[in-house]
Design a protein around this motif. Structure first.
Motif, mmCIF file in Angstrom:
data_model
loop_
_atom_site.group_PDB
_atom_site.id
_atom_site.type_symbol
_atom_site.label_atom_id
_atom_site.label_comp_id
_atom_site.label_asym_id
_atom_site.label_seq_id
_atom_site.Cartn_x
_atom_site.Cartn_y
_atom_site.Cartn_z
ATOM 1 N N ASP A 48 0.676 -1.241 0.030
ATOM 2 C CA ASP A 48 -0.130 0.218 -0.069
ATOM 3 C C ASP A 48 0.746 1.280 -0.058
ATOM 4 O O ASP A 48 1.662 1.499 0.854
ATOM 5 C CB ASP A 48 -0.919 0.058 1.187
ATOM 6 N N LEU A 221 -1.844 -0.711 14.137
ATOM 7 C CA LEU A 221 -1.414 -0.805 15.200
ATOM 8 C C LEU A 221 -1.330 0.569 16.104
ATOM 9 O O LEU A 221 -0.612 0.626 16.934
ATOM 10 C CB LEU A 221 0.198 -1.323 15.005
ATOM 11 N N ARG A 267 9.721 -0.449 9.883
ATOM 12 C CA ARG A 267 10.803 0.348 9.342
ATOM 13 C C ARG A 267 11.963 -0.677 9.953
ATOM 14 O O ARG A 267 13.160 -0.519 9.543
ATOM 15 C CB ARG A 267 11.087 1.679 10.176
ATOM 16 N N THR A 271 10.206 -5.953 13.935
ATOM 17 C CA THR A 271 8.874 -5.744 14.061
ATOM 18 C C THR A 271 8.161 -6.379 12.913
ATOM 19 O O THR A 271 6.983 -7.152 12.971
ATOM 20 C CB THR A 271 8.477 -4.268 14.032
ATOM 21 N N ASP A 274 8.147 -10.127 13.836
ATOM 22 C CA ASP A 274 7.136 -10.458 14.976
ATOM 23 C C ASP A 274 5.709 -10.467 14.502
ATOM 24 O O ASP A 274 4.932 -11.272 14.712
ATOM 25 C CB ASP A 274 7.209 -9.309 16.198
HETATM 26 N N1 LIG Z 1 -5.694 5.815 4.194
HETATM 27 C C1 LIG Z 1 -4.930 6.841 4.968
HETATM 28 O O1 LIG Z 1 -5.604 7.927 5.435
HETATM 29 C C2 LIG Z 1 -3.811 6.385 5.727
HETATM 30 C C3 LIG Z 1 -3.270 7.088 6.844
HETATM 31 C C4 LIG Z 1 -2.303 6.640 7.776
HETATM 32 C C5 LIG Z 1 -1.862 5.414 7.062
HETATM 33 N N2 LIG Z 1 -2.193 4.673 5.949
HETATM 34 C C6 LIG Z 1 -1.545 3.306 5.680
HETATM 35 O O2 LIG Z 1 -1.693 2.714 6.741
HETATM 36 C C7 LIG Z 1 -0.222 1.856 6.880
HETATM 37 C C8 LIG Z 1 0.021 1.534 8.337
HETATM 38 O O3 LIG Z 1 0.042 2.632 9.313
HETATM 39 P P1 LIG Z 1 0.888 3.355 10.023
HETATM 40 O O4 LIG Z 1 2.365 2.922 9.500
HETATM 41 O O5 LIG Z 1 0.676 4.699 10.138
HETATM 42 O O6 LIG Z 1 1.019 2.624 11.498
HETATM 43 P P2 LIG Z 1 0.806 1.159 12.064
HETATM 44 O O7 LIG Z 1 0.822 0.129 10.927
HETATM 45 O O8 LIG Z 1 -0.569 1.232 13.000
HETATM 46 O O9 LIG Z 1 2.093 1.036 12.987
HETATM 47 C C9 LIG Z 1 3.294 0.929 12.419
HETATM 48 C C10 LIG Z 1 4.314 1.013 13.462
HETATM 49 O O10 LIG Z 1 3.988 -0.126 14.388
HETATM 50 C C11 LIG Z 1 5.295 -0.780 14.763
HETATM 51 N N3 LIG Z 1 5.330 -2.134 14.766
HETATM 52 C C12 LIG Z 1 4.888 -2.909 13.721
HETATM 53 N N4 LIG Z 1 4.752 -4.317 14.124
HETATM 54 C C13 LIG Z 1 5.230 -4.032 15.430
HETATM 55 C C14 LIG Z 1 5.570 -5.095 16.347
HETATM 56 N N5 LIG Z 1 5.341 -6.617 16.181
HETATM 57 N N6 LIG Z 1 6.058 -4.864 17.664
HETATM 58 C C15 LIG Z 1 6.319 -3.418 18.042
HETATM 59 N N7 LIG Z 1 5.829 -2.473 16.983
HETATM 60 C C16 LIG Z 1 5.617 -2.757 15.891
HETATM 61 C C17 LIG Z 1 6.388 -0.364 13.662
HETATM 62 O O11 LIG Z 1 7.692 -0.179 14.305
HETATM 63 P P3 LIG Z 1 9.134 0.332 13.268
HETATM 64 O O12 LIG Z 1 8.761 1.471 12.779
HETATM 65 O O13 LIG Z 1 9.961 0.314 14.455
HETATM 66 O O14 LIG Z 1 9.269 -1.239 12.590
HETATM 67 C C18 LIG Z 1 5.786 0.935 13.064
HETATM 68 O O15 LIG Z 1 6.381 2.111 13.689
HETATM 69 C C19 LIG Z 1 0.591 2.900 6.383
HETATM 70 O O16 LIG Z 1 1.987 2.766 5.982
HETATM 71 C C20 LIG Z 1 -0.128 3.498 5.026
HETATM 72 O O17 LIG Z 1 0.021 2.706 4.227
HETATM 73 C C21 LIG Z 1 -3.200 5.003 5.292
#
Ligand SMILES: NC(=O)c1ccc[n+]([C@@H]2O[C@H](COP(=O)([O-])OP(=O)(O)OC[C@H]3O[C@@H](n4cnc5c(N)ncnc54)[C@H](OP(=O)(O)O)[C@@H]3O)[C@@H](O)[C@H]2O)c1
Length: 297
Positions: A48, A221, A267, A271, A274
């Motif tokens: 994505d 997350l 990143r 993670t 896991d």
């Molecule tokens: N449509 C929209 O408006 C919109 C808005 C926001 C996001 N998005 C999409 O949603 C995706 C995901 O959202 P997001 O990246 O904001 O947040 P997220 O997926 O909720 O959180 C990502 C964070 O979680 C950490 N993480 C992942 N697995 C883990 C684990 N097993 N243990 C501990 N920490 C863990 C990662 O750490 P590390 O960085 O240290 O690896 C990363 O910083 C985005 O990449 C984007 O594609 C869409």
């Protein structure tokens, strides 16, 4: 590995969100590409991206425009592992952009003008190095443009084979109905924020399940900036300690058991590795009831 239906595809039950690999505080490009390759090696076959990841406009330096789309294109082009790259589907989005403000702060903007959506689609296709983008979303409603008009631009992108299927993001059930009336079966996905910290979109999740659309939780997350700052994670911690697994595995398993396709970001290898374990976890119905009840669902 668990799979989910996404339009015509059977896709890994969670996809890879590349926002943390593309915007502020991203890792260097080699690391980002290595994370994408590792996810593909593990069987993740949906990625994505978005036009808005990263900067656009006159203040963006070279190389910052459409960073995520170019990153994904390079990662797919340079992949040499054993997974079938032809099975990897890619999504991107138009209608949202990130730019540099007067004090160098990074800001988000919305633009739903149909011509802008259409032209952004062409730019996304070129940056992704695809003949036709698998799935393309209207990213975030622009309140200054009639919703129908922005969605009609997605329909024209489909008619012109710039994109194969359409999605909408940050959408209400009313907007899902509008998009469905214009796009018909070409509307396959709704991407809304959903996580233990953000459950208000449960109405759209249920609506998607009732209407054959794939619900894609974004920031599943809690978001990459402050994933630790939940105030609602205690029940997930409790189930995690019961099975000696991580809270993130419980969260992703809970979301996937609602027939959704989360797109977590990473990143780091640690993670990613896991979270991949969530793809082989089945929570019991008692666990799910406990988590739902304590999440206010
Ligand atoms: N449509 C929209 O408006 C919109 C808005 C926001 C996001 N998005 C999409 O949603 C995706 C995901 O959202 P997001 O990246 O904001 O947040 P997220 O997926 O909720 O959180 C990502 C964070 O979680 C950490 N993480 C992942 N697995 C883990 C684990 N097993 N243990 C501990 N920490 C863990 C990662 O750490 P590390 O960085 O240290 O690896 C990363 O910083 C985005 O990449 C984007 O594609 C869409």
């Amino acid at each position: 590995m668990k799979y989910i239906k996404l339009g015509p595809w059977e896709t890994s039950n969670f996809g890879l969100g590349v926002m943390p690999l593309s915007i502020e505080n991203r890792p260097d490009k080699d690391t980002s590409i290595a994370v994408i390759h590792r996810a593909i090696d593990a069987g993740i076959n949906h990625i994505d991206a978005a036009f808005a990841y990263y900067l656009s406009g006159g203040t963006a330096q070279n190389g910052e425009e459409q960073y995520s789309e170019k990153l994904v294109a390079e990662a797919l082009r340079t992949y040499t592992g054993s997974a079938d790259i032809n099975n990897v589907t890619v999504a991107s989005k138009a209608g949202h952009y990130r730019y540099v403000g007067l004090n160098d702060e990074k800001l988000w903007g919305q633009e739903g003008n149909p011509r802008y959506i259409y032209e952004t689609g062409l730019k996304s296709r070129d940056a992704l190095e695809m003949d036709s983008i698998d799935l393309y979303y209207y990213h975030r409603p622009d309140l200054n443009t009639k919703y129908e008009l922005s969605i009609e631009a997605l329909a024209k992108l489909i008619d012109d084979n710039v994109i194969k299927f359409a999605g909408i993001s940050n959408a209400s059930t009313t907007q899902i109905d509008i998009a469905k009336s214009i796009l018909g079966d070409k509307l396959i996905a709704v991407q809304n924020q959903f996580s233990p910290a953000k459950t208000a979109t449960i109405d759209t999740l249920n609506y998607c399940n009732d209407n054959g659309l794939t619900f894609i939780p974004w920031s599943p997350l809690g978001g990459f900036r402050h994933p630790e700052l939940f105030d609602k994670d205690a029940p997930f911690e409790e189930i995690a300690s019961k099975y000696n697994i991580s809270k993130q595995q419980v969260i992703l398993a809970w979301e996937m058991q609602k027939n959704t396709m989360p797109i977590p970001g990473f990143r780091r290898f640690e993670t990613l590795d896991d979270s991949l374990k969530a793809l082989s976890i089945d929570l019991s119905s008692d666990d799910i009831s406990f988590l739902d009840k304590n999440s206010g669902l």
